[in-house]
Design a protein around this motif. Sequence first.
Motif, short mmCIF file in Angstrom:
data_model
loop_
_atom_site.label_atom_id
_atom_site.label_comp_id
_atom_site.label_asym_id
_atom_site.label_seq_id
_atom_site.Cartn_x
_atom_site.Cartn_y
_atom_site.Cartn_z
N THR A 252 7.36 1.77 -3.54
CA THR A 252 8.69 1.97 -2.96
C THR A 252 9.10 0.77 -2.14
O THR A 252 8.32 -0.17 -1.95
N THR A 253 10.32 0.78 -1.65
CA THR A 253 10.84 -0.35 -0.88
C THR A 253 10.34 -0.28 0.56
O THR A 253 9.96 0.79 1.04
N PRO A 254 10.35 -1.40 1.28
CA PRO A 254 9.96 -1.37 2.69
C PRO A 254 10.79 -0.38 3.50
O PRO A 254 10.25 0.33 4.36
N ASP A 255 12.09 -0.33 3.23
CA ASP A 255 12.96 0.56 4.00
C ASP A 255 12.63 2.02 3.75
O ASP A 255 12.51 2.82 4.69
N LEU A 256 12.46 2.41 2.50
CA LEU A 256 12.12 3.80 2.20
C LEU A 256 10.75 4.16 2.75
O LEU A 256 10.54 5.27 3.26
N ALA A 257 9.81 3.23 2.67
CA ALA A 257 8.45 3.51 3.15
C ALA A 257 8.42 3.78 4.64
O ALA A 257 7.66 4.63 5.11
N THR A 258 9.24 3.06 5.39
CA THR A 258 9.16 3.13 6.86
C THR A 258 10.26 3.95 7.51
O THR A 258 10.22 4.15 8.73
N GLU B 21 7.64 7.06 9.52
CA GLU B 21 8.30 6.32 10.59
C GLU B 21 7.41 5.22 11.15
O GLU B 21 7.78 4.54 12.11
N VAL B 22 6.24 5.04 10.57
CA VAL B 22 5.33 3.97 10.97
C VAL B 22 5.87 2.66 10.41
O VAL B 22 6.32 2.62 9.26
N PRO B 23 5.84 1.58 11.20
CA PRO B 23 6.48 0.32 10.75
C PRO B 23 5.66 -0.49 9.75
O PRO B 23 5.92 -1.68 9.57
N ILE B 24 4.71 0.13 9.11
CA ILE B 24 3.87 -0.57 8.13
C ILE B 24 4.08 0.10 6.77
O ILE B 24 3.77 1.30 6.62
N PRO B 25 4.58 -0.61 5.78
CA PRO B 25 4.96 0.02 4.50
C PRO B 25 3.79 0.23 3.54
O PRO B 25 3.86 -0.11 2.35
N ALA B 26 2.72 0.80 4.04
CA ALA B 26 1.57 1.18 3.20
C ALA B 26 0.80 2.25 3.95
O ALA B 26 0.35 2.01 5.07
N PHE C 127 -8.51 3.99 19.11
CA PHE C 127 -7.64 3.78 17.94
C PHE C 127 -7.53 5.10 17.18
O PHE C 127 -8.51 5.65 16.69
N GLY C 128 -6.30 5.61 17.08
CA GLY C 128 -6.08 6.88 16.41
C GLY C 128 -4.60 7.11 16.17
O GLY C 128 -3.80 6.18 16.20
N SER C 129 -4.23 8.36 15.94
CA SER C 129 -2.86 8.67 15.57
C SER C 129 -1.85 8.25 16.64
O SER C 129 -0.75 7.80 16.33
N SER C 130 -2.23 8.34 17.91
CA SER C 130 -1.29 7.97 18.97
C SER C 130 -1.04 6.47 19.01
O SER C 130 -0.02 6.02 19.54
N SER C 131 -1.94 5.68 18.42
CA SER C 131 -1.77 4.23 18.40
C SER C 131 -0.51 3.82 17.65
O SER C 131 0.08 2.78 17.93
N TYR C 132 -0.09 4.64 16.69
CA TYR C 132 1.04 4.29 15.85
C TYR C 132 2.39 4.46 16.54
O TYR C 132 3.44 4.20 15.96
#
Length: 249
Positions: free
Chosen positions: A50-56, A61-66, A184-189
């Motif tokens: 998918t595109t970067p915009d759709l991924a994020t 809502e995480v700013p990393i498209p993977a 490092f965990g879910s809150s890190s994002y």
Amino acid sequence: MKYIFSIENAEEYEKYQMISEQFKEKLSAYQSVLQTKYKLVDLPKAIIWTTPDLATSVFSEVPIPAFTNKDIIYMTPELSAWKTLFLKQLEGQDYPEIRAFYEQISSNQVLAIAGHELTHHSDLFLDDFEDDRGDSIWFEEGMCDYLSRKHLLEEQEFEDISNIEYKLIKLFKDKYGNHSLEDFGSSSYKGSLTSIMFDYWRSGFTVKYLVESKFQNDVLRVFEEYHRWDREGRKVTLLEYFGVVNLFD
């Protein structure tokens, strides 16, 4: 494992379909390595290119498209998007060597990111990746980086990215290094892109150090110790168990 496209126009489809075909053979070979050596039993159902915009903004809502959501991998395969993201990590600072490196990365680096997501599905990892894990994801994230890069990058590419990320750790240590890697965990994002990536860099370096320096390049021995730590009741943190609490001091 199916390859599915979630894009918004025919031009993007043609471009992403071409990239997918280029990746397919190497990803399939890496999948075989994981199945043979690293207990990959249940494959993800699909990779959604998918595109970067759709991924994020739509799928996450995480700013990393993977990322992996349950048994589906979502990812943009677009090299230019990853170059933009990696340069954004620098937070506007002028680091010419690092900037030049990211401006010249090849599609192999993107392929390794796809491999990272596939590696998450290995049953050698103790905790369910699908859970919203509050902390201590460093081992899995670092090992996913290490294995995918080791098998999908050329040897020099692997060393180059490792060296660049170690320099980034040193550059951003004072700003983002005031917490344990165990946190490092879910809150890190919820932090900035660079604060998130800082813990990925530390995770990857820590696992590389374990494999190559403490366990003489024997990945399976690292996993054996990881499982022994679990069987013995996790009496200390995994960083303490491996003796790498102060690795970045």
